[in-house]
Design a protein around this motif. Structure first.
Motif, PDB file in Angstrom:
ATOM      1  N   ALA A   1      -3.623  -3.389  -2.058  1.00 44.76           N
ATOM      2  CA  ALA A   1      -3.241  -3.250  -0.647  1.00 44.76           C
ATOM      3  C   ALA A   1      -4.436  -3.142   0.280  1.00 44.76           C
ATOM      4  CB  ALA A   1      -2.346  -2.018  -0.473  1.00 44.76           C
ATOM      5  N   SER A   2      -5.614  -2.897  -0.275  1.00 45.64           N
ATOM      6  CA  SER A   2      -6.806  -2.756   0.551  1.00 45.64           C
ATOM      7  C   SER A   2      -7.608  -4.033   0.662  1.00 45.64           C
ATOM      8  CB  SER A   2      -7.714  -1.652  -0.009  1.00 45.64           C
ATOM      9  OG  SER A   2      -8.377  -2.090  -1.185  1.00 45.64           O
ATOM     10  N   GLY A   3      -7.297  -5.094  -0.152  1.00 44.22           N
ATOM     11  CA  GLY A   3      -8.203  -6.216  -0.066  1.00 44.22           C
ATOM     12  C   GLY A   3      -7.825  -7.503  -0.760  1.00 44.22           C
ATOM     13  N   GLU A   4      -6.547  -7.777  -1.032  1.00 38.28           N
ATOM     14  CA  GLU A   4      -6.230  -8.968  -1.813  1.00 38.28           C
ATOM     15  C   GLU A   4      -5.397 -10.003  -1.071  1.00 38.28           C
ATOM     16  OE1 GLU A   4      -5.179  -8.446  -5.892  1.00 38.28           O
ATOM     17  OE2 GLU A   4      -6.552  -6.768  -6.149  1.00 38.28           O
ATOM     18  N   LEU A   5      -5.409  -9.958   0.253  1.00 33.15           N
ATOM     19  CA  LEU A   5      -4.724 -10.978   1.042  1.00 33.15           C
ATOM     20  C   LEU A   5      -5.654 -12.162   1.268  1.00 33.15           C
ATOM     21  CD1 LEU A   5      -2.034 -11.487   2.635  1.00 33.15           C
ATOM     22  CD2 LEU A   5      -3.284 -10.735   4.660  1.00 33.15           C
TER      23      LEU A   5
END
Length: 505
Positions: free
Chosen positions: A263-267
């Motif tokens: 949720a902090s960095g995988e988009l």
């Protein structure tokens, strides 16, 4: 035509790709209708030339840029390689990994749940955590709020870990990660520390409330309603081949990996989609599909103001120009990724840069600075940090002396002794091992920071071999509380929390 060297080939590619400066729509018309004939006649030629020269020189691999002004995307373009090995060029529609620029999408999704009445940002986070709750090692965990998690002031420490395809079984669910690393390093609200674990907690909260995993949830609540068709969460493996590959600072490809805190960095998102997300944050267009003005104000409201004036919000950083105008901004960086988004809502102005190199931060910052300075002479580069600047360590009565306590996390407990003798001498002892010197000592506000070496006897440290230890401790009620980060400086940063009491020599 033949090329004798890779450099000659890249130079020829760069020169061949320089068209005249045309409207953004010449590279692919915006399906949502935002591209339009160029009303802003600003010349972006020098910026384009700079990017192309970096790519030709081999100091950049791929990049994409977009500029928004007055409700329109006035420039969007890709440069270099999305995937050099597959000969796929980068365009404004190429999805790049956003790294920490994922965080505002996560908090936008949470704010949509707030608007639906499913939670309150100012409730204790533990109210919504079912299986694993935040543990109050160095503070009252039930005081830590949902809002503080998204603003990096909950008291949870830093963390980063990555897993290649062969290590996928090591990645934990958000709930399981909290069980291993969800201990407070600091009392909630007492200090700023950038915390990916906080976003793991937000992920767990959202999934508990909806029964949907974080990737599909962001897609359902943010990407699809806003029509961000190029964007996807990397759990959608069918789309990974469309995304930009990642490269190290020498231009070597980095094998695919995931992180401990998705949720902090995988988009992944394209420059085009990120420009539209910026417009969503700056004006009313498309807001009604997700959030009205009341909730957007909550999303952007300062939560913790640092000594430099940079504040955290629920997912963003913010500061003000000398004129008083607010700047909203966020960047991202991890192996193979450097990204930046800067917005000035009062001017309806935004600039963003996406790169697929570990060393792309300087390129991101300088391009944004050059473009935004052409609109706003008072523009100054913001810093994604609400903490105090380090200063040379000068010993204080609150810090000096002998200290002892217990280091915890990752299923272990280990005795620790700290001796701060003077402004130039301090040691750290783990268990029964010899004490090691602490170097690079600084003050950060009232806190003590420094670097040492040693092996913390936890499963993750033993597996990764992380032996560099970064300390951050603050005085609190006669104790020193904080964390030690075990790191290899490249792929892992593992947090271990500790509380120390004064001890005899």
């Amino acid at each position: 035509m033949t090329y004798t060297t890779r450099r000659e080939f890249l130079s020829a590619l760069a020169l061949a790709s320089i068209p005249s400066i045309l409207p953004a729509s010449t590279q692919g018309r915006n399906r949502a209708g935002y591209s339009a004939p160029r009303l802003d006649k600003r010349d972006f030629g020098p910026v384009r030339e700079r990017i192309l020269k970096e790519i030709a020189a081999g100091s950049a691999t791929g990049a994409a840029v977009a500029v928004v002004h007055k409700g329109r995307i006035i420039w969007e373009e890709g440069f270099g390689w999305a995937n050099r090995e597959a000969a796929v060029k980068a365009t404004s529609r190429t999805p790049f990994n956003l790294a920490s620029l994922t965080k505002p999408f996560t908090t936008t999704m949470l704010m949509a749940l707030v608007a639906e009445g499913k939670l309150s940002l100012d409730d204790p986070a533990n109210k919504y955590l079912a299986k694993s709750k935040i543990i109050g090692t160095n503070g009252n965990a039930d005081v830590a709020t949902v809002r503080q998690l998204g603003a990096h002031v909950s008291g949870l420490p830093k963390m980063f870990a990555m897993y290649d395809r062969n290590e996928a079984n090591l990645a934990l669910s958000s709930e399981a990660l909290l069980a291993e690393y969800g201990s407070l390093a600091y009392p909630p609200g007492s200090c700023y520390e950038y915390s990916n674990i906080g976003f793991a907690a937000l992920s767990a909260i959202a999934s508990n409330l909806t029964g949907v995993e974080i990737g599909p949830l962001i897609t359902q609540r943010v990407l699809t309603p806003l029509g961000l068709d190029d964007s996807f969460f990397d759990t959608d493996v069918t789309r990974l081949s469309t995304g930009a590959a990642r490269y190290d600072s020498s231009g070597n490809p980095i094998p695919y990996y995931t992180t401990a805190t998705p949720a902090s960095g995988e988009l992944y998102a394209s420059a085009h989609d990120l420009a539209r997300f910026a417009m969503f944050n700056m004006n009313n267009r498309d807001r009604a599909r997700i959030l009205d003005d009341r909730w957007m104000e909550e999303l952007h409201k300062p939560v913790f103001v640092g000594p430099s004036g940079v504040a955290t919000t629920f997912g963003w950083f913010t500061q003000h120009l000398k004129s008083g105008e607010q700047v909203l901004f966020k960047g991202g960086g991890q192996p193979g990724v450097a990204t930046a988004l800067r917005m000035v809502p009062a001017e309806d102005l935004a600039c963003l840069v996406l790169t697929n190199r570990s060393d792309g931060d300087e390129l991101c910052q300088s391009i944004c600075n050059e473009i935004l300075s052409s609109y706003l002479p008072e523009w100054r580069q913001p810093e994604d940090n609400s903490g105090p600047s380090p200063s040379p360590f000068v010993i204080t009565p609150e810090l000096s002396g002998h200290w002892q306590g217990t280091l915890t996390n990752d299923g272990m407990q280990m005795q620790v002794r700290l001796h701060i003798e003077s402004s130039d001498s301090a040691t750290l002892q783990l268990g029964q091992k010899p004490a090691e010197k602490i170097i690079e000592m600084h003050l950060e506000g009232i806190g003590f920071t420094g670097t040492s070496t040693g092996v913390i006897e936890s499963p993750d440290v033993i597996r990764t071999g992380a032996k560099t230890l970064n300390l951050k401790l603050i005085p609190h009620e006669g104790k020193l509380v904080g964390r030690i980060l075990a790191t290899d400086s490249k792929t892992v940063t593992l947090p271990y929390v500790l509380g120390l009491k004064r001890a005899s020599a």
